[in-house]
Design an enzyme around this catalytic site. Structure first.
Site, PDB file in Angstrom:
ATOM      1  N   THR A   1     -50.576 -54.866   5.423  1.00  0.00           N
ATOM      2  CA  THR A   1     -49.435 -55.091   5.730  1.00  0.00           C
ATOM      3  C   THR A   1     -48.671 -55.983   5.765  1.00  0.00           C
ATOM      4  OG1 THR A   1     -50.484 -52.852   6.680  1.00  0.00           O
ATOM      5  CG2 THR A   1     -48.453 -53.636   7.964  1.00  0.00           C
ATOM      6  N   LEU A   2     -47.866 -56.760   6.014  1.00  0.00           N
ATOM      7  CA  LEU A   2     -46.730 -57.777   5.981  1.00  0.00           C
ATOM      8  C   LEU A   2     -45.731 -57.648   7.263  1.00  0.00           C
ATOM      9  CD1 LEU A   2     -47.041 -59.548   2.938  1.00  0.00           C
ATOM     10  CD2 LEU A   2     -48.382 -59.792   4.256  1.00  0.00           C
TER      11      LEU A   2
END
Lengths: 272, 245
Positions: free
Chosen positions: B23-24
């Site tokens: 997850t960025l």
């Protein structure tokens, strides 16, 4: 039980549907010195007989604290018992860490039983040679379980395992109906009386037994020698000649009592 | 707001692949959750919006769900991560029920489990992009806590996430007290949600209030709050400072 051609491997069935190696493992439990457990609705008491191999040595620790709310008394191969206690402590603390809540004892004994079962179904393993009396709490109150080398477990109001445990069981059978509502003190007294039954004539001294208690709102703790002696004094008519010099009956090894012992001549050498 | 660990092996393709596994930044997000303990248990309010950046794209997202018999979970942040957490909890509760032994996981246990999950994900630089609110009641004891995406966790009598931290908490600090009745609790939550509606651009006027008591969970039907836009301050908002908004 006699030797036969089906008892070499734990993975060999006999024609009558028995696993002899598992049954032999249960014999090892019967050779160990006695351990007793009883419970009321709110408390569990574990007691055991202290057996030192010789006058020179100390006795083995047979009751272990697993967590504040779980304790275990063992009979049989003490080494196996220690390893399983370590496993129980590990399971208990992992649960506490993840959920910040005590592991219900009923779930712990299932894990323990499943672990024991594995050893009855692998050709390269042997069953654990130890019986465990697990006392602990969960949401519905206090419980006492017996875990067998076979991988079975049973819940009990009171139970005794090890050598000459039948005498203790007979005593407990007479009295168990009153245990559910017993006070903690009465439960302790009954435990010590049951221990006395297994000694069969030998004078009961506080140095000869270890007693531990746990209950709702009361974490696991060992009773010290003084307290045990006081309980013994309430029913032993003959006053004790000498107090054991061992002092506290806490988790640390107590000094072996130099008392005259009949001794259990056929104790399995592996128990030490 | 990227969470990339610099991997300098010069291989752009490999890095991209590794990054696509983590997850960025969040895509579809829910805004605040506001929750309070009251006389019979816990009340939790949330709106039903899912924003896609600055677009109010989804208007029927339930951001408060029942967990087992004893808990409510509300989430703000990435909606897909919330759904993933619901799957974890589903399995957890299922296994707990399978024991069938009279013991059950209460809100405290679920809260701590979630704290472990969130913190461990954070340590791997792959967070679940949510702030979770866990409320419930078991054996007469009510419980309310929250966990952030980096694993910060605590309990309190009233909880708010996101914009709610800034807009709702001052109201709750002043007006919350122990043993609120159900009606007073709802009024207090609605007061907070109304302020959020006026001032949080990701809030929509469609909210649900969930209640948990010893009897169980009830989630209200979605409804909207009455708003008033004729305040003097709204007429000429930059009167005091020309050029500001």
């Amino acid at each position: 039980m006699f030797r036969n051609q089906y008892d070499t491997d734990v993975t060999t069935w006999s024609p009558t549907g028995r696993l002899f190696q598992v049954e032999y493992a249960m014999e090892a439990v019967k050779q160990g010195s006695a351990a007793i457990g009883l419970r009321s609705r709110t408390h569990v008491v574990l007691a055991c007989v202290n057996k030192a191999q010789s006058e020179l040595s100390s006795h083995q620790r047979k009751i272990f604290k697993v967590d504040d709310h779980i304790g275990v008394a063992i009979a049989g191969l003490t080494a196996d018992g220690r390893v399983l206690s370590r496993y129980m402590r590990s399971e208990s603390i992992n649960h506490s860490f993840t959920y910040e809540s005590p592991l219900p004892v009923g779930r712990l004994v299932v894990h323990l039983a499943d672990k024991a079962q594995v050893c009855t179904q692998r050709s390269w393993k042997r069953p654990y040679g130890v019986g465990l009396l697990v006392g602990g709490l969960d949401e519905s109150g206090a419980h006492l379980y017996y875990n067998c080398p076979s991988g079975n477990y049973f819940e009990y109001q009171a139970f005794a395992i090890g050598s000459r445990s039948q005498a203790a069981k007979t005593y407990l059978e007479r009295r168990f109906e009153s245990f559910a509502d017993s006070s903690k003190e009465d439960l302790i007294k009954d435990a010590i009386l049951a221990v006395r039954e297994t000694l069969q004539g030998e004078t009961l001294k506080s140095s000869l037994c270890t007693v531990a208690v746990l209950g709702v709102g009361e974490p696991f703790s060992f009773l010290d020698q003084e307290t045990i002696q006081k309980v013994i004094d309430t029913f032993e008519k003959v006053p004790e000649e000498e107090e054991a010099e061992g002092g506290e009956g806490e988790a640390e090894e107590a000094a072996a009592p130099p008392a005259a012992e009949q001794g259990d001549q056929d104790v399995a050498p592996m128990e030490m | 707001m990227t969470f990339t660990i610099p991997i300098d092996n010069g291989d752009a393709v490999k890095n991209a692949e590794a990054d696509s596994q983590r997850t960025l930044y969040p895509y579809v997000t829910g805004t605040s959750i506001v929750a309070i303990k009251y006389k019979d248990g816990v009340l939790m309010a949330s709106d039903m919006g899912g924003s896609y950046g600055s677009t109010l794209r989804y208007k029927n997202i339930e951001r408060v769900k029942a967990i087992g018999k004893h808990s409510l979970l509300g989430a703000s942040g990435e909606i897909s991560d919330f759904q993933e957490i619901l799957r974890y909890l589903d399995e957890l509760i299922l296994n707990d029920n399978m024991w069938d032994d009279g013991n059950s996981l209460g809100p405290k246990e679920v809260h701590n489990y979630l704290t472990r999950v969130m913190y461990n994900r954070r340590n791997k630089f792959n967070p679940l992009w949510n702030t979770l609110v866990l409320g419930g009641i078991k054996n007469g004891e009510s419980y309310l806590g929250m966990v952030s995406m980096i694993g910060v966790s605590f309990e309190d009598n009233h909880i708010a996430t996101g914009f709610g931290n800034h807009l709702a908490r001052p109201i709750l600090r002043d007006e919350w007290h122990a043993d609120l009745s159900f009606e007073d609790g709802v009024k207090l939550l609605e007061k907070c949600m109304r302020v959020l509606l006026y001032r949080d651009r990701s809030a929509i006027n469609k909210l649900q209030i969930a209640k948990i008591t010893e009897e169980g969970v009830t989630v209200s039907q979605p409804y909207s709050l009455k708003t008033f836009w004729e305040f003097q301050a709204f007429h000429n908002p930059t009167a005091g400072a020309e050029g500001s908004w």
